[in-house]
Design an enzyme around this catalytic site. Structure first.
Site, short mmCIF file in Angstrom:
data_model
loop_
_atom_site.label_atom_id
_atom_site.label_comp_id
_atom_site.label_asym_id
_atom_site.label_seq_id
_atom_site.Cartn_x
_atom_site.Cartn_y
_atom_site.Cartn_z
N ASN A 104 -8.28 84.15 -21.06
CA ASN A 104 -9.27 83.43 -20.12
C ASN A 104 -10.65 83.32 -20.55
OD1 ASN A 104 -6.93 83.04 -18.80
ND2 ASN A 104 -7.27 84.56 -17.14
N HIS A 121 -10.18 83.76 -26.45
CA HIS A 121 -10.61 82.44 -26.55
C HIS A 121 -11.98 82.19 -26.08
CE1 HIS A 121 -5.99 81.03 -25.91
NE2 HIS A 121 -6.26 81.49 -27.19
P1 OAD Z 1 -0.91 78.23 -18.65
O1 OAD Z 1 -1.87 77.20 -17.60
O2 OAD Z 1 -0.52 77.40 -19.57
O3 OAD Z 1 0.11 78.80 -17.57
C1 OAD Z 1 -0.30 79.63 -16.62
C2 OAD Z 1 0.89 80.52 -16.30
O4 OAD Z 1 0.28 81.23 -15.10
C3 OAD Z 1 2.26 79.56 -15.88
O5 OAD Z 1 3.25 80.25 -16.45
C4 OAD Z 1 2.26 79.94 -14.22
O6 OAD Z 1 3.56 79.80 -13.85
C5 OAD Z 1 1.44 81.26 -14.09
N1 OAD Z 1 0.85 81.35 -12.80
C6 OAD Z 1 0.55 80.39 -12.00
N2 OAD Z 1 0.13 80.98 -10.84
C7 OAD Z 1 0.04 82.51 -10.76
C8 OAD Z 1 -0.13 83.41 -10.19
N3 OAD Z 1 -0.83 83.40 -9.12
N4 OAD Z 1 -0.02 84.63 -10.60
C9 OAD Z 1 0.50 85.13 -11.94
N5 OAD Z 1 0.95 83.79 -12.52
C10 OAD Z 1 0.55 82.63 -12.23
O7 OAD Z 1 -1.80 79.41 -19.06
P2 OAD Z 1 -2.06 80.11 -20.34
O8 OAD Z 1 -0.85 80.75 -20.72
O9 OAD Z 1 -2.97 81.04 -19.95
O10 OAD Z 1 -6.23 77.94 -24.36
O11 OAD Z 1 -2.68 79.21 -21.48
C11 OAD Z 1 -3.03 79.91 -22.64
C12 OAD Z 1 -3.85 79.00 -23.36
O12 OAD Z 1 -3.60 77.67 -23.54
C13 OAD Z 1 -5.15 78.71 -22.71
O13 OAD Z 1 -6.00 79.99 -23.01
C14 OAD Z 1 -5.72 77.48 -23.34
C15 OAD Z 1 -4.50 76.67 -23.43
O14 OAD Z 1 -4.35 76.33 -24.58
C16 OAD Z 1 -7.35 77.26 -25.30
O15 OAD Z 1 -8.07 76.67 -24.48
C17 OAD Z 1 -7.57 78.00 -26.63
#
Ligand code: OAD
Length: 248
Positions: A104, A121
């Protein structure tokens, strides 16, 4: 869920060194939109197009407007129970007992008082000079046009990692060092599809670390196991992380 929380607490409580990996989901309850949910688009442009050096080269104003809007959104959000519990727990365990790697850029771990955050990131609150690469902290919420650097009077870009760009080497080293020696991993709120953050967890798992995963999405993982084959708590971070860490 109570028993799973207890099981997770035991699995991590007995670990000597815990790697925590967080993604956008940990900030969802604070009101920060996730990437792959409904928040994936802005003005009909997908985030993968906006978080992109090619787009910035042609439309720096547009990319800055998106980042400033994200800054304004995050400014109105506060760390939630999961950020706060992690910060307290980290202060108690110290850096010999845990390390946090986050994907994040929102700064909510830091605002919760987390002592050391390895940012894979970058940060929404930093600008980078496109001429010399120097970064500076910046909290502007409105801009007339793309900002210019004080060092070289050159265009500044957001201090974040975009698609196709490398993770800052020091962060990468800190992450893989922790993955190589941890015996417990807590994965919170990430789809687990973005590398190399996902490979940290895979490396730790292959070394035999206990893995606990927190994600409310019913399609996360397979048949009762999480994406990384760990103990999966199908719940929101704010609801279970304080219990897992014994910080209720
Ligand atoms: P995503 O937006 O891809 O995924 C968010 C995840 O959080 C999903 O699996 C949801 O099911 C879960 N989620 C939602 N609400 C939640 C809650 N209240 N508690 C726990 N989990 C919850 O985000 P990331 O996996 O972090 O990179 O994405 C990784 C990277 O993809 C980001 O940092 C960004 C993007 O490309 C860059 O910008 C370089």
């Amino acid at each position: 869920m109570i028993t799973l929380v207890e099981e997770a607490r035991r699995a991590l409580g007995s670990a000597r060194f815990v790697l925590v990996v967080t993604g956008a989901g940990i900030s969802a309850e604070s009101g920060v939109p996730t990437f792959r949910g409904d928040g994936g688009y802005w003005r009909d442009r997908h985030f993968s197009e906006l978080a992109n050096a090619q787009t910035f080269a042609h439309e720096p104003q547009l990319v800055w407007e998106w980042y400033l809007e994200r800054r304004r959104t995050v400014r109105q959000c506060a760390p939630n129970a999961a950020h706060v519990a992690l910060a307290h727990w980290a202060q108690k365990r110290g850096h010999d007992g845990m390390r946090l790697v986050t994907q994040n850029v929102d700064g909510l771990h830091e605002r919760a008082g987390h002592p050391e955050v390895v940012r894979f990131h970058g940060s929404l609150w930093r600008n980078r000079c496109t001429a010399c690469g120097r970064e500076r902290e910046d909290h502007a919420l409105e801009l007339e046009g793309p900002p210019m650097s004080p060092c070289c009077r050159a265009l500044e870009r957001p201090g974040v990692v975009w698609f196709g760009e490398a993770i800052p080497p020091f962060a990468l080293e800190m992450g893989f060092d922790a993955a190589g020696r941890c015996d417990g991993v807590l994965v919170i709120g990430t789809t687990g599809v973005v590398y190399p953050a996902a490979s940290l967890i895979e490396k730790a798992r292959d070394n035999g670390a206990n893995i606990v995963e927190v994600n409310p999405d019913e399609d996360y993982g397979l048949s009762g196991e999480g994406v990384f084959g760990g103990l999966w708590l199908r719940a929101k971070a704010g609801e279970v992380v304080p219990g897992i860490l014994g910080e209720e």
